[in-house]
Write a protein that holds these residues in place. Structure first.
Motif, short mmCIF file in Angstrom:
data_model
loop_
_atom_site.label_atom_id
_atom_site.label_comp_id
_atom_site.label_asym_id
_atom_site.label_seq_id
_atom_site.Cartn_x
_atom_site.Cartn_y
_atom_site.Cartn_z
N TYR A 12 5.73 -7.68 -101.76
CA TYR A 12 6.34 -6.69 -102.63
C TYR A 12 5.55 -6.37 -103.73
N ARG A 13 4.31 -6.94 -103.93
CA ARG A 13 3.51 -6.65 -105.07
C ARG A 13 3.19 -5.25 -105.04
N PRO A 14 2.55 -4.68 -103.94
CA PRO A 14 1.90 -3.41 -103.92
C PRO A 14 2.81 -2.34 -104.48
N ARG A 15 4.18 -2.36 -103.81
CA ARG A 15 5.25 -1.57 -104.33
C ARG A 15 5.60 -1.57 -105.59
N LEU A 16 5.72 -2.88 -106.22
CA LEU A 16 6.34 -3.20 -107.42
C LEU A 16 5.32 -2.81 -108.56
N LEU A 17 3.80 -3.06 -108.11
CA LEU A 17 2.83 -2.53 -109.09
C LEU A 17 2.63 -1.17 -109.39
N ARG A 18 3.25 -0.35 -108.01
CA ARG A 18 3.12 1.08 -108.01
C ARG A 18 4.21 1.54 -109.20
N PHE A 19 5.37 0.86 -108.80
CA PHE A 19 6.68 1.31 -109.74
C PHE A 19 6.17 1.02 -111.03
N VAL A 20 5.82 0.09 -111.60
CA VAL A 20 5.63 -0.33 -112.97
C VAL A 20 4.38 0.42 -113.39
N THR A 21 3.33 0.67 -112.73
CA THR A 21 2.29 1.45 -113.22
C THR A 21 2.41 2.80 -113.50
N PHE A 22 3.26 3.29 -112.82
CA PHE A 22 3.74 4.87 -112.89
C PHE A 22 5.09 4.79 -114.05
N SER A 23 5.59 3.97 -114.13
CA SER A 23 6.69 3.99 -115.15
C SER A 23 6.22 3.71 -116.50
N ILE A 24 5.05 3.08 -116.66
CA ILE A 24 4.47 2.94 -118.00
C ILE A 24 3.19 3.51 -118.36
N LEU A 61 0.33 4.63 -103.14
CA LEU A 61 0.68 3.23 -102.43
C LEU A 61 -0.66 2.60 -101.82
N ALA A 62 -1.52 3.72 -101.39
CA ALA A 62 -2.90 3.30 -100.97
C ALA A 62 -3.73 2.46 -102.12
N TRP A 63 -3.35 3.11 -103.54
CA TRP A 63 -4.03 2.67 -104.37
C TRP A 63 -3.38 1.22 -104.96
N SER A 64 -2.16 1.09 -105.05
CA SER A 64 -1.70 -0.19 -105.42
C SER A 64 -1.82 -1.34 -104.17
N GLU A 65 -1.95 -0.97 -102.98
CA GLU A 65 -2.18 -2.05 -102.07
C GLU A 65 -3.52 -2.35 -102.43
N ARG A 66 -4.62 -1.38 -102.58
CA ARG A 66 -5.87 -1.97 -102.75
C ARG A 66 -6.06 -2.85 -104.03
N ARG A 67 -5.12 -2.35 -105.21
CA ARG A 67 -5.45 -2.75 -106.38
C ARG A 67 -4.79 -4.44 -106.21
N SER A 68 -3.62 -4.48 -105.49
CA SER A 68 -3.03 -5.65 -105.48
C SER A 68 -3.81 -6.65 -104.71
N ALA A 69 -4.38 -6.12 -103.70
CA ALA A 69 -5.24 -6.92 -102.92
C ALA A 69 -6.42 -7.75 -103.56
#
Lengths: 193, 205
Positions: free
Chosen positions: A32-44, B56-64
């Motif tokens: 879940y981290r990639p999607r959650l990270l995206r959500f939070v990043t673009f929220s703030i 999503l591509a960015w966050s997947e890379r960053r998360s990795a």
């Protein structure tokens, strides 16, 4: 009667599966981290802060996994925890929100490089970059609720009813916010269509 | 019926509602039959799809690149509480034992030579504090067997005597008048009967 029983059994199984999903923190983070990270990043609008909020979110979720009843998807539950953390952050930094955050905002040009090259040609890559930039710019101008709901709908793929439940808002209000957000995004990207 | 569906195209609001997932049966039926409106919806959807793909591509890379930090498990929290409790208990024990040792200090054997009785402040401090300090440092336990106690007190007494002797020597060394460089100039401390006063008295007379 049989159908109702089947539905109840399915709900119980889903709930058990979700609860067991929460037990394995590594798998939870990985999934879940990639999607959650995206959500939070673009929220703030701040990638660095988003990382720490996302981390906090997983910690809270793991520590409070006993309170998860399984009446919604894990993704929805995590998103609502993240949403609360974002709100806390907004309360703390009300006036410098998004303004100072842009210093560590994500660079769309750089982000577009992560797209798989097989999937699109050079021309379409340029178009995708442009479209993404415009959506990002439009998001920055949305209200907090509009932005969150937009991201929940299109980033987290949540249904309108799920969004309403996650942020404790009437369904029609959610629809109105989303409609306005989409209108604004459409107006922003209208020039490049 | 079919022609009426085709007659009026979808409004912008209807397209936005479609994007948001709020699709009525009539709109869905129209979209199924109208290529123009379907294309309009697809065009409106494209920027959002691009945004989704890129981010999503960015966050997947960053998360990795981020480490998987498993949170502290509940047993750890219990362990932390136990450590804190142990620390508090230890602090309490130390807090109780220090006054006990202090109270015990005067009863400890004090070896003083007649010279120690001289009114030297340093020697006094040494006589009072040294046994307590020594007792504390050697972790003297009152409940220890008598044989062990006598064996311990002998070297302790000797040590105290040596310390007292040393302090007395220091006192004596400090008391001895060392020749000062000022003496060569025959300087006298300023007294009330200094030359200035004498001169003033003469003038008064």
């Amino acid at each position: 009667m049989q159908l109702a029983l089947d539905a109840t059994l399915t709900n119980v199984q889903t709930s058990e599966r979700s609860s067991s999903e929460l037990e394995d923190i590594d798998a939870l983070v990985r999934t879940y981290r990639p999607r959650l990270l995206r959500f939070v990043t673009f929220s703030i609008g701040d990638a660095d802060l988003a990382e720490s909020i996302t981390q906090d979110c997983f910690l809270k979720a793991y520590n409070g996994r006993a309170s998860f009843r399984g009446d919604c998807a894990v993704n929805t539950w995590l998103t609502s925890i993240a949403m609360n953390l974002i709100r806390d952050q907004q309360r703390l930094q009300k006036f410098r929100f998004w303004r100072q955050a842009r210093a560590t905002a994500i660079d769309v040009n750089e982000a577009a490089n992560f797209l798989p090259s097989k999937e699109c040609s050079a021309e379409s890559r340029v178009l995708i970059k442009e479209q993404t930039k415009h959506v990002q710019a439009a998001l920055a101008n949305l209200s907090v609720n509009q932005r969150s709901i937009f991201l929940m709908r299109f980033g987290q793929d949540m249904e309108l009813a799920e969004i309403a439940a996650a942020i404790h808002m009437p369904l029609n209000t959610v629809k109105t916010h989303l409609h306005r957000a989409l209108k604004s995004v459409r107006a922003q990207v209208g020039g490049i269509r | 019926m079919k022609s009426s569906i085709h007659l009026v195209h979808l409004s912008d609001d209807q397209i936005l509602n479609t994007l948001s997932g709020d699709v009525s049966a009539g709109v869905a039926a129209h979209l199924a039959n109208c290529s123009i409106c379907s294309r309009r919806v697809a065009e409106a959807e494209a920027p959002i799809a691009s945004f989704k793909a890129v981010t999503l591509a960015w966050s997947e890379r960053r998360s990795a690149t981020l480490p998987l930090q498993p949170p502290a498990a509940p047993p750890l929290a219990w362990h932390r509480r136990a450590v804190m409790a142990a620390t508090a208990t230890a602090a309490l024990l130390v807090g109780i034992s220090v006054p006990l040792v202090r109270n015990e200090a005067p009863s400890a054997p004090v070896v003083t030579s007649p010279a120690t009785a001289t009114p030297s402040s340093t020697a006094e401090v040494a006589t009072v504090s040294t046994p307590a300090l020594t007792a504390a440092m050697q972790h003297k336990i009152p409940e220890a067997p008598a044989a062990v106690e006598t064996a311990q007190t002998k070297p302790q007494d000797e040590q105290i005597a040596r310390d007292n002797q040393m302090l007395q020597n220091i006192d004596r060394a400090l008391d001895n008048s060392v020749e000062s460089p000022a003496d060569t100039y025959e300087l006298q401390p300023i007294s009330s009967q200094g030359p200035a006063r004498e001169r003033a008295k003469t003038l008064e007379n």
